[in-house]
Write an enzyme that holds these catalytic residues in place. Structure first.
Site, mmCIF file in Angstrom:
data_model
loop_
_atom_site.group_PDB
_atom_site.id
_atom_site.type_symbol
_atom_site.label_atom_id
_atom_site.label_comp_id
_atom_site.label_asym_id
_atom_site.label_seq_id
_atom_site.Cartn_x
_atom_site.Cartn_y
_atom_site.Cartn_z
ATOM 1 C CB CYS A 202 -0.913 0.015 1.259
ATOM 2 S SG CYS A 202 -0.116 -0.391 2.758
ATOM 3 C CG HIS A 444 -4.110 0.577 4.614
ATOM 4 N ND1 HIS A 444 -3.545 -0.323 3.321
ATOM 5 C CD2 HIS A 444 -4.970 1.223 3.659
ATOM 6 C CE1 HIS A 444 -4.232 -0.067 2.523
ATOM 7 N NE2 HIS A 444 -4.962 0.981 2.394
#
Length: 983
Positions: A202, A444
């Site tokens: 990510c 994330h």
């Protein structure tokens, strides 16, 4: 209202109509009117609300909602209000009339399930997915939907008046929509597509989206010359697909060009370092091409470090380049406060006076100012720092604001050096915000970007691209403390906002038109246009003019490819479905422990990945499984006894207790549930088999409450060897002195040999091994079933000096910290050199000493080491200073990963002497010749300008013997200083 409760009034589940719904008619589901528009799929999503009252008093394991209709099919929600064998609420969507549907039925659907926050809707928990519903997989959803603790907390707003509101939104898709829904949804709604996450990429996706949305950068990448399988070509392909594709784009080709393997894509690397490495590689690839210098033109700025004496007229300056600026977050409220901190003046006085070249020790001030800022300004916010108290990294979630417009000329240019060009207006507008949600141990990354610098922001979250407002991109990423919605106005619950900005990208207003240019087909290299006009069906479908494509052939190819994908998916679902019918049982025996200890492992007892594994149907009786064991290991059933393994709080695995007769009468599946209490993913068993004289099989002895099963390892300090010697049942009220003769026999020692005993307690994150008092009882020594006792011959103080690791604790410490290091010559970084087995706690001197012995070098101080960059797979640009790092582990540690590579150089003079020298690069311009000759000069740091001139005269060819030399300091083709020679 309809109720599925057998006791009227006990539990009422009421389907609520959405605000735009038309209501119920008899038993029909609510009718939802969709909005017309270009972004609609062939079937609008249908929304269903379910109110579950008396939620906390539900006394059922699972609960179904009333049926509702979406896409012409009946659906229902399956809820596990107390969790599904876990501490999380479980929720699924199911086809309500699956048994009534025709054989071979298949429904593709994209759906979301939500638990509505009834006090503040923004805090509702929503999860979405897509699924191919069929007879073997008629329900799909989320086993860990949300924490039950959070759900039942009355202050969180999910249960109000003991009522829980659940929302389902379902869109039935065609085959092609099912395959491309996520991409189409993003493309149609935003005109942008996302990037696929390979596992933990990510952070890479966020950075790539940011670079892509800088059009000048994208245009330069398109025009780079390439070769097959190199990084520029992979980046070009990725950018081309992002610009023209209708679905999310894979990054596998690009990461493969980095040299990454499967382990790298599941490890989060540092965004700042990845940014640096990527730009360096591109800069190198651009050299000698039409786009040479693009990286410098976009991202490179310059600053000046200075030290200025207060009482005498002396100033020393050093200029440097940067591609980004690292700003402190801790102790700073916003970006301006960080810049103030960056240029803050530090005073050198008292015991910390500055040693000047001409005037000796002087009071001075030092600091940094900026010569110029780049058109694209990257600000790396230092959200992570090393916590010396805890001994690891920590994340700083302090509130930190950043403006939409950034003025770096504020307060009369306080950040600029005297040499800065004041005609350039350093006013910047925010282009993108890279954010990190989570903690230092995991999280994330995603990006908020304004692709055209308009008021519309977009969130790029891997494959999903959505429109967001400015508040979401700015204020919500400040971090700090947030307030959860409350049902009790008199009480506020503070939570740390662990989602916050990590990297800010600003575009200078005066360069905006140039940077945010339009990138068209004609700007793209011809090799790319040719490749994607003829390569794959999907590219043709997306890029080629429709008039040139036979749609019938295209759709046949599309259908064939889709059917292949569906077959693969069905096989995967079948495997998953069948996996639920079986239990994996791993059986460890004394033989496994004996084979592994001292060879494969030293700590704990066994590696369960290397023991015999059985795949047994869950409905199989355990007694039948014992017959299988009889055949496999030739041990009759009456001689078998099984122990459950338990994972202890210190993360070790030990046999915990024997199975009861009742448990052995159950099925394998029922036993698996028993083992789940011990946190095991599979059913792990230890098979106890007792052997008598001449290896005769004996029935397991009855285990009394006071009996303790202990496992024993023997250590030999002379051989530096540890091995498993066996196990014994001991009485808790007895003491080790009573079993010394048995232990000596097990180890092959003389019967009266004095021995020392230690308990092996744990080995992660550090070794814990404590001596056992031989005169105290086993209970007093806190020994229980499954504990490990290591023992060795007792040594005198004199004999201990003969061994590197004289006792069990020192040996285990060595095993825990030992590291095989691959040393490579810095001149040949790709070639294998030699390997040494070292300890991660070896000091700097011990490491270079071992290398010197390997190279047969008398002076270890002539060795210079350089660490390995795990990301670029290259040596780091800066070598390790002499005794600059204390231990080997510090030399190998990089980006939260321990490398096993170090680079070395053999110097002509000792490293400490080299570090005392100041290197100069002098460009000599001859008075009568046009040529410029570069000379490298190294002089002691206390040398002056006259020393430089004297050294230079020995190297250069003068126009005549009495020619005078003049020394000038030049930066970016501008003369900054003319040095005076002291005679």
């Amino acid at each position: 209202m309809a109720s599925t409760s057998k006791n009227p009034g006990d539990t009422e589940m009421t389907p609520l109509l959405p605000p735009r719904g038309k209501g119920y008619q008899g038993s029909d589901a609510p009718v939802v009117t969709g909005n017309d528009g270009d972004n609609q799929l062939s079937e609008d999503p249908q929304t269903f609300y379910w109110k579950v009252v008396n939620f906390s008093r539900l006394n059922v394991r699972k609960l179904y909602s009333d049926d509702f209709i979406a896409g012409g099919y009946k659906w229902r929600i399956l809820l596990f209000p107390k969790g599904k064998n876990s501490e999380y609420l479980s929720m699924y969507l199911g086809a309500a009339d699956s048994t009534a549907l025709p054989s071979g039925w298949v429904i593709h659907a994209h759906f979301s399930l939500s638990v509505v926050n009834q006090t503040q809707n923004d805090y509702s928990i929503r999860k979405e997915t897509q699924h191919r519903f069929c007879s073997t997989a008629s329900e799909w959803g989320f086993k860990p939907f949300m924490s039950l603790v959070e759900l039942y907390d009355p202050d969180k707003g999910y249960l109000v008046g003991d009522m829980c509101t659940i929302e389902a939104e379902v869109a039935v898709l065609s085959d092609s929509e099912f395959m491309l829904y996520d991409s189409i949804h993003s493309k149609k709604a935003t005109n942008f597509v996302g990037l696929k996450n390979q596992g933990a990429t990510c952070y890479l996706n966020s950075l790539l989206q940011t670079f892509y949305h800088i059009p000048y950068f994208r245009k330069a990448v398109y025009n780079m010359p390439t070769t097959e399988n190199d990084m520029p070509l992979a980046l070009q392909n990725l950018f081309y697909k992002l610009q023209f594709s209708g679905k999310s784009v894979a990054t596998r080709e690009l990461t493969k060009s980095f040299g990454w393997d499967s382990s790298d894509v599941f490890m989060q690397h540092d965004v700042h370092e990845l940014n640096t490495v990527l730009c360096e590689k591109l800069e190198g690839k651009m050299k000698g091409t039409i786009v040479e210098g693009t990286i410098q033109q976009l991202f490179e700025g310059h600053n000046m470090s200075y030290i200025e004496c207060i009482n005498v007229d002396y100033k020393s300056t050093c200029t440097d380049t940067f591609n980004d600026i690292q700003l402190l977050v801790k102790g700073c409220s916003d970006v301006y406060a960080s810049f103030d901190k960056y240029v803050e003046v530090d005073y050198l006085d008292g015991d910390n006076k500055y040693s000047s070249e001409l005037y000796g020790l002087q009071d001075a001030k030092k600091g940094v100012l900026f010569i110029d800022f780049p058109p694209v300004l990257q600000l790396h916010l230092k959200r992570f720092e090393y916590d010396s108290m805890r001994g690891n990294d920590s994340k700083i979630n302090d509130p930190y604001e950043f403006p939409l417009q950034l003025d770096l000329d504020r307060e009369n240019g306080k950040y600029l050096s005297p040499e800065a060009d004041r005609t350039v207006r350093n006013l910047y507008t925010l282009h993108s915000v890279l954010a990190h949600g989570g903690s230092v141990t995991g999280g994330h990354y995603y990006a908020f970007i304004r692709p055209t610098l308009s008021n519309q922001w977009y969130k790029f979250n891997d494959e999903r691209v959505t429109k967001v407002d400015a508040k979401r991109a700015l204020e919500d990423q400040y971090g700090g403390q947030g307030k959860l919605p409350q049902t009790n106005p008199g009480y506020e619950f503070q939570i740390s906002e662990n989602s916050n900005a990590y990297l800010l990208v600003y575009i200078r207003e005066s360069d905006k038109e140039k940077i945010m240019c339009t990138v068209e087909q004609k700007d793209i290299g011809e090799h790319l246009r040719v490749r994607y006009s003829t390569s794959s069906m999907s590219c043709l479908f997306i890029f080629a003019p429709i008039s040139h494509v036979d749609l019938t052939i295209l759709m046949d190819v599309f259908k064939a490819r889709f059917e292949i994908d569906q077959e693969d998916e069905e096989q995967k679902k079948k495997d998953e479905s069948e996996a639920n019918l079986y239990t994996v049982i791993k059986v460890a025996r004394d033989e496994d422990i004996r084979q592994q200890i001292g060879k494969d492992i030293y700590f704990d007892l066994v590696d369960h990945e290397k023991v015999k594994c059985f795949r047994i149907q869950r409905e199989t009786l355990f007694s039948a499984f014992k017959e299988d064991i009889k055949k496999e290991f030739c041990v009759p059933v009456q001689f078998q006894r099984y122990w459950l393994w338990a994972k202890r709080q210190n993360h070790t695995y030990r046999p915990d207790r024997p199975l009861t007769r009742l448990e052995e009468s159950q099925t394998v599946g029922q036993l698996r549930k028993v083992s789940s209490k011990f946190h095991n993913a599979e059913l792990k068993l230890f098979l106890e088999v007792e052997l008598g004289p001449e290896l005769m099989l004996l029935s397991p002895p009855e285990k009394a409450n006071d009996d303790i099963l202990l496992f024993f390892k023997g250590y030999d300090p002379e051989k530096e060897d540890m091995r498993y010697v066996g196990r014994l049942f001991v009485k808790g009220i007895s003491n080790p002195m009573q079993i010394l003769s048995k232990l000596n026999a097990m180890a092959g020692y003389a019967p009266d040999q004095e021995i020392e005993l230690y308990e092996e307690i744990k080995f992660e994150p550090s070794v814990m091994c404590e001596i056992i008092d031989k005169n105290s009882t086993f209970r007093s020594n806190e020994l229980v079933d499954g504990d490990i006792v290591c023992f060795q011959k007792s040594l005198t103080a004199e004999s201990r000096q003969q061994f590197r690791y004289p006792d069990v604790p020192s040996f285990l410490e060595y095993i825990h910290s030992r590291q095989v290091v691959h040393f490579r010559s810095l001149d040949k970084p790709k070639e294998q050199g030699f390997c040494l087995e070292l300890s991660r706690i070896n000091t700097y001197d011990e490491v270079v000493g071992r290398i010197a012995r390997q190279l047969k070098l008398n002076d270890p101080s002539k060795i210079r080491l350089t660490s390995h960059n795990c990301l670029s797979q290259q040596p780091k640009p800066q070598p390790i200073k002499y005794r600059g790092l204390d231990f080997l582990v510090n030399m190998l540690f990089h980006n939260n990963k321990i490398s096993d590579i170090l680079y070395y150089e053999v110097l002509d003079i000792p490293l400490p002497e080299i570090q005392g020298l100041k290197p100069f690069k002098v460009a000599f311009h001859h008075a009568t010749k046009d040529e410029v000759v570069i000379h490298m000069i190294s002089l002691p740091k206390q040398s002056n300008v006259d020393d430089v001139m004297k050294n230079l005269k020995t190297k250069v060819e003068l126009s005549h013997p009495h020619a005078e030399l003049r020394l000038l300091k030049v930066f970016r083709h501008k003369i900054y200083k003319i040095f005076e020679v002291v005679l």
